[in-house]
Design a protein around this motif. Sequence first.
Motif, PDB file in Angstrom:
ATOM      1  N   GLU A 117      44.939  44.651  35.050  1.00 40.63           N
ATOM      2  CA  GLU A 117      45.394  45.404  33.725  1.00 40.63           C
ATOM      3  C   GLU A 117      44.767  46.903  33.815  1.00 40.63           C
ATOM      4  O   GLU A 117      45.296  47.805  33.015  1.00 40.63           O
ATOM      5  CB  GLU A 117      44.729  44.715  32.587  1.00 40.63           C
ATOM      6  N   ILE A 118      43.727  47.267  34.715  1.00 37.95           N
ATOM      7  CA  ILE A 118      43.307  48.273  34.875  1.00 37.95           C
ATOM      8  C   ILE A 118      43.167  48.994  36.308  1.00 37.95           C
ATOM      9  O   ILE A 118      42.525  49.868  36.483  1.00 37.95           O
ATOM     10  CB  ILE A 118      41.837  48.287  34.302  1.00 37.95           C
ATOM     11  N   LYS A 168      37.143  43.900  30.950  1.00 38.73           N
ATOM     12  CA  LYS A 168      38.530  43.488  30.396  1.00 38.73           C
ATOM     13  C   LYS A 168      38.790  42.005  30.532  1.00 38.73           C
ATOM     14  O   LYS A 168      39.492  41.376  29.640  1.00 38.73           O
ATOM     15  CB  LYS A 168      39.303  44.295  31.524  1.00 38.73           C
TER      16      LYS A 168
END
Length: 99
Positions: free
Chosen positions: A91-92, A75
Amino acid sequence: EKIVITGIPQGEFIANYIFEKGKEPKWIRTHKVGTERCGTGDVFSSIIAADSINEVPFDKSVKKASGFVKKCILKSMELEIPKTDGVCFEEILFQLKRN
């Protein structure tokens, strides 16, 4: 009673060596991706600590942490985060949600 040695280079893999009292030691490997980044050890150890409290089996936790760190590196590369800024996990982070 539980030990993991992380980030052991093995050709195209990164390995983690785990020892758990009363069990045979194991190697858990994943394919290398990207480059080394700051913060991966912090992410890895945070997952191990949280899973320990939630009684997740140690080998399963190491596999989970290793896989998540790999996703974070990918990512970070996708978002073109500079290596000096460490690893992108925000983000994850949702992917760690318990089922």
